[in-house]
Design an enzyme around this catalytic site. Structure first.
Site, PDB file in Angstrom:
ATOM      1  N   SER A 146       0.845  -1.196   0.000  1.00 55.77           N
ATOM      2  CA  SER A 146       0.000   0.000   0.000  1.00 55.77           C
ATOM      3  C   SER A 146       0.882   1.249   0.000  1.00 55.77           C
ATOM      4  CB  SER A 146      -0.953  -0.047   1.196  1.00 55.77           C
ATOM      5  OG  SER A 146      -1.983   0.898   1.053  1.00 55.77           O
ATOM      6  N   ASP A 273      -9.628  -4.186  -5.759  1.00 59.05           N
ATOM      7  CA  ASP A 273      -9.131  -3.433  -4.609  1.00 59.05           C
ATOM      8  C   ASP A 273     -10.055  -2.242  -4.358  1.00 59.05           C
ATOM      9  OD1 ASP A 273      -7.704  -1.670  -2.884  1.00 59.05           O
ATOM     10  OD2 ASP A 273      -5.791  -2.424  -3.605  1.00 59.05           O
ATOM     11  N   HIS A 302      -7.518  -5.352  -0.942  1.00 63.05           N
ATOM     12  CA  HIS A 302      -6.382  -4.488  -0.622  1.00 63.05           C
ATOM     13  C   HIS A 302      -5.522  -5.165   0.433  1.00 63.05           C
ATOM     14  CE1 HIS A 302      -4.274  -0.638  -0.567  1.00 63.05           C
ATOM     15  NE2 HIS A 302      -4.184  -0.779   0.757  1.00 63.05           N
TER      16      HIS A 302
END
Length: 329
Positions: A146, A273, A302
Site C-alpha cells: 500500500s 481493490d 487491498h
C-alpha cells in the site's frame, strides 16, 4: 514487460468481494514473528524502530549473510500487520532475513521532530537501507505494501541507476501509485468506513504533536478534516514542505517515478481493490518497460490475497508469489 493478468489467485467463496477480502485478514489473521527490535537514531535526531526476524542458520559460514528483505508497511500500519508478519514468516522459512521497519510515529511511540511520515518520504527508507548495508548485507530486496509500496517504488525510481548495488529486486502489493486518484476514491460512500478508520488513528497523533509543539502546531484545524485531501492539505503538505495536498500528491506519486526504476520489479494489484482503482495505475508506462512487471489479479482486495487453498502451510497467495519472484534467477 507485457501486462500480466492472472487467475492463479482464487479467494475463498465466503469472501465474495474486495471489501471482505481486505477486511477479513486484517481482523482475524494473527502471526507473531520472533522480532528483535532495534532503535535507530536518525540524522535529524529522531528515531526509527526496526524489527529484525532472522532465517534459521543452516550454514557454518559466519562471515556471509543470507539475503535480506526490507519490508515497508501501509498507511497507519506497522511491522505487526498481518501482511508483513505473514510474509516474514514465509521468507524466514526459505532462508531470508527480514527487516520490517516502522515509520516515524508508527511503532507505538510518537516521534520527536515536527514531522511525521508520508507517501513520498524516501529518505528514511534510504537510511534503513544504508544501515542494513553497513551491517554486511550484500543481497537486499525491497518490499512494500500500500503506502509502503508507493514509497518503495518512488525510492527505486528516483534513484534509478544510482540505487545501491546491493539492492537486487523490488516487490510491491496494492500500491496507490496515483495519490490524488486514490485519495478521491476513498471518499466514495462505500469506502467511508476505511476513511473513518484511518482518520481515527491519525487524530491522536495530531493531538500528540500539538502537545510537543504547542506554538508551532495548530490542532484546532482538525475540525476541517473530513477527507484525506483535507488532512493532507492542512497537515501533511505544509508539515513536510509541500504547498498543499495537490502539490504533495503530484510530487510524491510513484506513477511519476516508475520509469526510472533500473532493477527487476514486480507490482501486484487486485482489480477489485476497494482503495486503489486499477485504472489509476500507469499501465501503458509499465508495459513499455523491460524490467518492471505489473500483475493484476481479478480478486484479492487491498493487501488481502487469502487463497482458497493453502499450498504452503498458512501462506497467502501474495506471499508465495513474492517468494517465487525473489527466487527467480
Amino acid at each position: 514487460m507485457p501486462l500480466l493478468r492472472t487467475h492463479t489467485h482464487q479467494p475463498p467463496r465466503w469472501l465474495p468481494n474486495g471489501h471482505y477480502q481486505s477486511i477479513f485478514p486484517a481482523l482475524f489473521r494473527k502471526i507473531k514473528p520472533p522480532y528483535q527490535r532495534e532503535r535507530l537514531t536518525t540524522l535529524d535526531d529522531d528515531f526509527l524502530d526496526i524489527d529484525w526476524s532472522f532465517a534459521p542458520s543452516t550454514s557454518t559460514d559466519i562471515v556471509s549473510k543470507p539475503p535480506l528483505v526490507i519490508l515497508s508497511h501501509g498507511l497507519e500500519g506497522s511491522s505487526t500487520r498481518q501482511y508483513i508478519t505473514g510474509m516474514v514468516r514465509l521468507l524466514n522459512h526459505h532462508g531470508y532475513d527480514c527487516l520490517a521497519w516502522n515509520y516515524r510515529s508508527c511503532s507505538g511511540e510518537i516521534n520527536r521532530q515536527l514531522r511525521f511520515y508520508h507517501s513520498g518520504e524516501t529518505s528514511d527508507l534510504d537510511f534503513v537501507v544504508k544501515y542494513a548495508i553497513a551491517k554486511g548485507y550484500t543481497e537486499i530486496s525491497l518490499m512494500g505494501f500500500s503506502l509502503g509500496g508507493n514509497v518503495t517504488l518512488k525510492y527505486a525510481g528516483e534513484r534509478g541507476k544510482t540505487l545501491p548495488k546491493q539492492i537486487h529486486k523490488v516487490v510491491v502489493f496494492s500500491v496507490p501509485m496515483d495519490l490524488l486518484g486514490c485519495s478521491r476514491n476513498i471518499e466514495k460512500p462505500e469506502n467511508k468506513v476505511y476513511l473513518w478508520r484511518f482518520l481515527q488513528t491519525l487524530k491522536p497523533k495530531i493531538e500528540a504533536k500539538a502537545t510537543q509543539y504547542p506554538d508551532r502546531f495548530d490542532v484546532s484545524q482538525w475540525e476541517k478534516v473530513k477527507t484525506f485531501w483535507d488532512f493532507d492539505h492542512i497537515y501533511t503538505g505544509p508539515l513536510h514542505g509541500f504547498l498543499g495536498a495537490d502539490d504533495y500528491y503530484r510530487r510524491c506519486s510513484s506513477t511519476y517515478f516508475v520509469e526510472g526504476i533500473a532493477v527487476p520489479t514486480l507490482i501486484v494489484n487486485a482489480e477489485n481493490d476497494p482503495l486503489v482503482p486499477y485504472q489509476s495505475l500507469p499501465i501503458k508506462t509499465i508495459t513499455a518497460m523491460p524490467n518492471v512487471w505489473l500483475e493484476l489479479t481479478a480478486q484479492g482486495g487491498h493487501c488481502g490475497f487469502r487463497p482458497r487453498r493453502f499450498d504452503q502451510k498458512g501462506a497467502y497467495w501474495s506471499e508465495v508469489r513474492a517468494l517465487e519472484f525473489l527466487q527467480k534467477p
